[in-house]
Design an enzyme around this catalytic site. Structure first.
Site, PDB file in Angstrom:
ATOM      1  N   SER A   1      -7.445  -0.467   2.525  1.00  0.00           N
ATOM      2  CA  SER A   1      -7.496  -0.948   0.947  1.00  0.00           C
ATOM      3  C   SER A   1      -5.978  -1.031   0.613  1.00  0.00           C
ATOM      4  CB  SER A   1      -8.340  -0.439  -0.116  1.00  0.00           C
ATOM      5  OG  SER A   1      -9.663   0.023   0.125  1.00  0.00           O
TER       6      SER A   1
ATOM      7  N   GLU B   1      -6.549   0.144  12.976  1.00  0.00           N
ATOM      8  CA  GLU B   1      -7.169   0.945  12.061  1.00  0.00           C
ATOM      9  C   GLU B   1      -8.725   1.055  12.129  1.00  0.00           C
ATOM     10  OE1 GLU B   1      -3.550   2.175  10.735  1.00  0.00           O
ATOM     11  OE2 GLU B   1      -5.442   3.007  10.170  1.00  0.00           O
TER      12      GLU B   1
ATOM     13  N   ARG C   1       0.859  -1.274  -0.018  1.00  0.00           N
ATOM     14  CA  ARG C   1      -0.026  -0.034  -0.021  1.00  0.00           C
ATOM     15  C   ARG C   1       0.921   1.228  -0.074  1.00  0.00           C
ATOM     16  NH1 ARG C   1      -4.841   1.842   1.596  1.00  0.00           N
ATOM     17  NH2 ARG C   1      -5.025   3.697   2.915  1.00  0.00           N
ATOM     18  N   GLY C   2       0.773   1.989  -0.819  1.00  0.00           N
ATOM     19  CA  GLY C   2       1.491   3.444  -1.132  1.00  0.00           C
ATOM     20  C   GLY C   2       0.457   4.639  -0.621  1.00  0.00           C
ATOM     21  N   THR C   3       1.122   5.441   0.235  1.00  0.00           N
ATOM     22  CA  THR C   3       0.202   6.527   0.667  1.00  0.00           C
ATOM     23  C   THR C   3       0.864   7.773   1.134  1.00  0.00           C
ATOM     24  OG1 THR C   3      -1.729   7.326   2.206  1.00  0.00           O
ATOM     25  CG2 THR C   3       0.151   5.817   2.803  1.00  0.00           C
ATOM     26  N   ASN C   4       0.507   8.733   1.336  1.00  0.00           N
ATOM     27  CA  ASN C   4       1.307   9.918   1.701  1.00  0.00           C
ATOM     28  C   ASN C   4       0.775  10.074   3.373  1.00  0.00           C
ATOM     29  OD1 ASN C   4       3.094  11.361   0.087  1.00  0.00           O
ATOM     30  ND2 ASN C   4       1.208  11.350  -1.443  1.00  0.00           N
TER      31      ASN C   4
ATOM     32  N   GLU D   1      -7.474  -5.699  -5.656  1.00  0.00           N
ATOM     33  CA  GLU D   1      -7.587  -5.172  -4.205  1.00  0.00           C
ATOM     34  C   GLU D   1      -7.723  -6.215  -3.069  1.00  0.00           C
ATOM     35  OE1 GLU D   1     -10.254  -1.951  -1.761  1.00  0.00           O
ATOM     36  OE2 GLU D   1     -10.679  -1.950  -3.808  1.00  0.00           O
TER      37      GLU D   1
END
Length: 825
Positions: A755, A750, A730-733, A795
């Site tokens: 996702s 969480e 999972r990639g995110t900022n 997903e």
């Protein structure tokens, strides 16, 4: 594929540390069994003590076996880590053409520790005092013979073992997991999961050791209390230690009633003691079930066998060739059994029609081989030549000679047997004839239907000016318009997805209010690429931008909706092959901030796999921007795997990433249980526009009645989908304050749905990468790819409230991204 970066020496050292920790656990077990050797018979042999002692014996044996399994499992995990390091060292040495690299020696497998049952607690403990004989006939039971001193000694041994057991494993846990987490190897997440299992099992075992110790101390106190109470009652009629009665009792002989009263009081004390001991025995039995869970988990790892690579060695090459040959024999053997059934009398009785066709084919094929085939068939020589190639698997010798040898050997050995090659003359004969005549051709692509081009615009009458600003309908190109260079990134499959109305499907074509002019051909959309592919419709006026198209790129047409011809919808283009089209259903309304044309209030068509949303569900807030912000406000980020990957919008089947069709031939897992309309609606709402609203409300703890109903429906639908166990990404900022919350060794909960994606390549691409990358080992994540509006994103969705154990947190020196490895709890 993720890059490989491994230091075999460091990995081997980490494995050796794990093995040493396991062996230290063995020392703790040995010390415990030695201390328990002197506690035999500590519970006594009276009815109460014997019942509790038998319960203790079962719990103690299970607990010591769990300790041994934990030790053996931890040593086996360490052996596996060392074997992995050895394999990487061998691969590195083989790839070094200069010969400077040297392989690590193959590690020795640690032997298992076997333990026996501890000494039984049932037996003669303490003896009865001399005065007990005066009341024993009236009580009808024996003296409680439990030995409180032995009980306390056993309790101290269990407490010490529990503390040492936990300390020995903890000493090697954190540093080892950090050292393994620094290696970029495919099995890194699996190794850390195994170590997390070992740590959890060790904690469970240590906790049960403390529980056993507390229970033994409690029983020792009860034994002392009942002994003291009995001696106090006996002192009323005699000296409890000598049994000598008072002189007046001997002279008058009137103490019988007093003795019976004292005996009744003693019986009451003993009965209370028995009930308390029975309750304590139930608590000891509860320990057994908790210990069994730890035993089952670690016995799985204790039974692992680790092997090292044989690649590049003569033994390895020989074994590989033998295995390939036996594989060929097995494949032909299965075909032999099928052929044997096809010509068997049983098939003649069960399937006479099929049996007749098979025999007729054999006769026809045999005729081809002797030159008696139909006209235009190759001669007998060419047919036999082709048959020989089939029997000897001529074309397979170049790619896999060992497997071809196995197949050829089996076919030659069974040549004349029923079910063998000669029984398949019909098939071989036809195959030879077809191959020689070139009849085996790939199936042709059907010719697309002929579509008339749009008629030229009608010339204006003389004296009337030509209308300006009235462009005709333009057929769509089938690809989304490229966004501006400074616009937002495409929706990441591991980060964020479009809000409500941001990525609608193709809009429903507007219906004309007046009949077209007679004699004028009606313009239609571009013809489909091939039969079976839906025609991409022209976007409706005012429809929101596609995922890769900024809002400003849309130019509302100036032609009124009443004069705009209706393009062919995807369902309509397939009506000839798949029946009448499905009626379009309204989707969530477009955000108010987006511009709309004259026909902007026309409903959009729901994708085929999106299901029908619940009626009355609230639409997405109108203030949502067309792209979700890059920086989430809480937790793992609000992103989900809901956006097209960075690739051609059209895949090999002609479908775009949003054209989720059940007949697309995708390889997604099917649900474990049938999904009803409510399940499909919940999944379509979340994987489409509704994820942001639900996740925001979950994180803020401010769910209204409608949102709670949708959360419950989504949770219920996820329970019917298959569980995915494996690595996801999972990639995110994340802002700095949120990123700081992820510390190794802590468990993160969480609150919202999480996702992730199994496609590591897409998740790490430059278009989708944020400042943080989560690498998660999933154990109960649900595969929603088969029912998602974007199935290509692969997903994996975690339910709300999922817990994750933070294994490591490092910074990639090349990209500057924070890499957080977690395990789902």
């Amino acid at each position: 594929m993720a890059p490989l970066a491994c230091d075999p020496t460091a990995l081997d050292h980490a494995g050796a540390t794990v093995v040493a920790a396991g062996e230290s656990l063995g020392s703790v077990i040995s010390t415990l069994t030695a201390a328990l050797a002197g506690t035999s018979g500590m519970a006594g042999d009276d009815p109460v003590g014997a019942a509790l002692g038998r319960r203790y014996d079962g719990a103690a044996a299970k607990l010591i076996q769990a300790m041994a399994d934990t030790r053996n499992g931890l040593c086996s995990i360490g052996d596996g880590v060392r074997m992995s390091a050895h394999n990487y060292a061998v691969a590195e040495a083989m790839s070094d053409l200069a010969g400077r690299a040297s392989a690590l020696p193959a590690p020795q497998v640690t032997g298992p520790l076997t333990v026996g049952a501890p000494p039984s607690a049932v037996g003669h403990g303490s003896g009865a005092p001399a005065g007990w004989g005066w009341v024993a006939p009236s009580i009808g039971m024996i003296w409680p013979t439990g030995d409180s001193a032995k009980l306390r000694a056993a309790a101290a041994a269990w407490a010490t073992a529990g503390a040492n057991f936990m300390a020995a494993e903890t000493a090697a846990g954190g540093g080892t997991m950090a050292a393994i987490g620094a290696q970029q190897i495919p099995e890194g997440a699996a190794i850390n999961k195994a170590l997390a299992d070992a740590s959890s099992a060790t904690a469970d075992v240590a906790r049960q050791c403390q529980t056993i110790a507390a229970q033994l101390n409690s029983y020792a106190a009860k034994v002392d209390q009942v002994h003291a109470a009995i001696l106090d009652l006996l002192s009323r009629i005699c000296d409890p230690l000598t049994g000598i009665k008072e002189v007046w009792d001997l002279l008058t002989d009137e103490d019988e009633d007093e003795i019976k009263k004292i005996a009744d009081d003693i019986r009451t004390v003993v009965d209370n003691f028995g009930r308390e001991a029975d309750t304590l025995g139930g608590q000891i039995e509860a320990t057994v079930s908790a210990v069994a869970a730890a035993t089952e988990n670690m016995s799985h790892w204790a039974g692992k066998e680790w092997d090292h690579f044989l690649h590049g060695t003569p033994v390895g090459r020989a074994l590989n060739q033998v295995g390939q040959a036996f594989k060929g024999v097995g494949e032909e053997g299965w075909g032999f059994l099928k052929g044997l059934y096809e010509v068997s009398p049983n098939r003649m009785l069960l399937d006479p029609v099929g049996y007749g066709k098979t025999m007729a084919g054999m006769v026809e094929g045999a005729g081809t081989l002797v030159g008696l085939g139909p006209d235009g068939v190759p001669g007998a020589f060419d047919a036999w030549k082709a048959l020989g190639k089939d029997v000897t698997h001529w074309d397979e010798w170049g790619s896999n000679p060992a497997e071809a040898l196995g197949k050829s050997t089996f076919d030659v050995a069974t040549l004349a047997l029923p079910g063998g090659p000669l029984s398949k003359l019909g098939k071989f004969g036809h195959s030879a004839a077809d191959a020689l005549k070139g009849l085996k051709k790939p199936p042709g692509v059907p010719k697309p239907p002929e579509v008339k081009p749009p008629a030229a615009p009608k010339a204006p009458d003389s004296g009337q000016p030509a209308p300006s600003g009235k462009p005709g309908p333009v057929a769509p190109s089938g690809k989304p318009a490229p966004g501006p260079a400074d616009g937002p990134l495409p929706h990441s499959p591991t980060e964020s997805k479009p809000p409500a109305g941001g990525t609608p499907p193709a809009a429903e074509p507007p219906k004309p209010t007046a009949a077209p002019h007679s004699g004028e051909p009606k313009p239609i959309a571009t013809p489909p690429e091939s039969v079976g592919k839906p025609v991409t419709p022209a976007p409706a006026e005012g429809a929101p931008a596609q995922p890769h198209e900024p809002v400003s790129a849309r130019v509302p047409p100036t032609v009124p909706a009443a004069d705009t011809p209706a393009p062919s919808a995807p369902a309509a283009s397939m009506s000839a092959a798949s029946g009448p089209p499905m009626p379009p259903t309204p989707s969530l309304p477009e955000p108010a901030s987006l511009p709309s044309g004259p026909s902007g209030d026309l409903p959009a068509e729901t994708p085929p796999t999106a299901g029908i949303p619940h009626s009355g569900e609230p639409s997405a807030p109108s203030s949502v921007p067309p792209h979700f912000p890059d920086t989430p406000t809480h937790g793992l980020g609000d992103g989900g795997a809901h956006g097209p990957p960075e690739s051609d919008p059209k895949n090999a089947n002609g479908h775009g990433p949003h054209d989720a069709s059940l007949d697309s031939g995708s390889d997604h897992h099917l649900p474990l249980h049938p999904l009803d309309s409510d399940d499909l609606a919940a999944l379509a709402h979340y994987t489409g526009p509704g994820y942001q609203e639900l996740n925001f409300a979950l994180r803020e703890g401010a769910l209204d009645v409608s949102q709670q109903a949708r959360v419950d429906a989504l949770q219920k639908a996820l329970e019917k989908l298959p569980v995915y166990e494996g690595a996801v990404v999972r990639g995110t900022n994340l802002p700095a304050d949120v990123l700081e919350q992820y510390r190794p060794g802590e468990v993160i909960t969480e609150a919202a749905f999480t996702s992730t994606s199994t496609d590591h390549t897409v998740a790490q691409s430059s278009a989708f990468a944020g400042n943080t990358e989560f690498r998660i080992w999933s154990t109960t994540g649900r595969d929603v790819s088969s029912v998602s509006m974007y199935p290509d994103e692969k997903e994996i969705l975690f339910p709300a409230g999922s817990k994750f154990y933070v294994v490591s947190k490092t910074v990639d020196p090349q990209t500057g991204r924070t890499i957080i490895e977690m395990i789902e709890r």
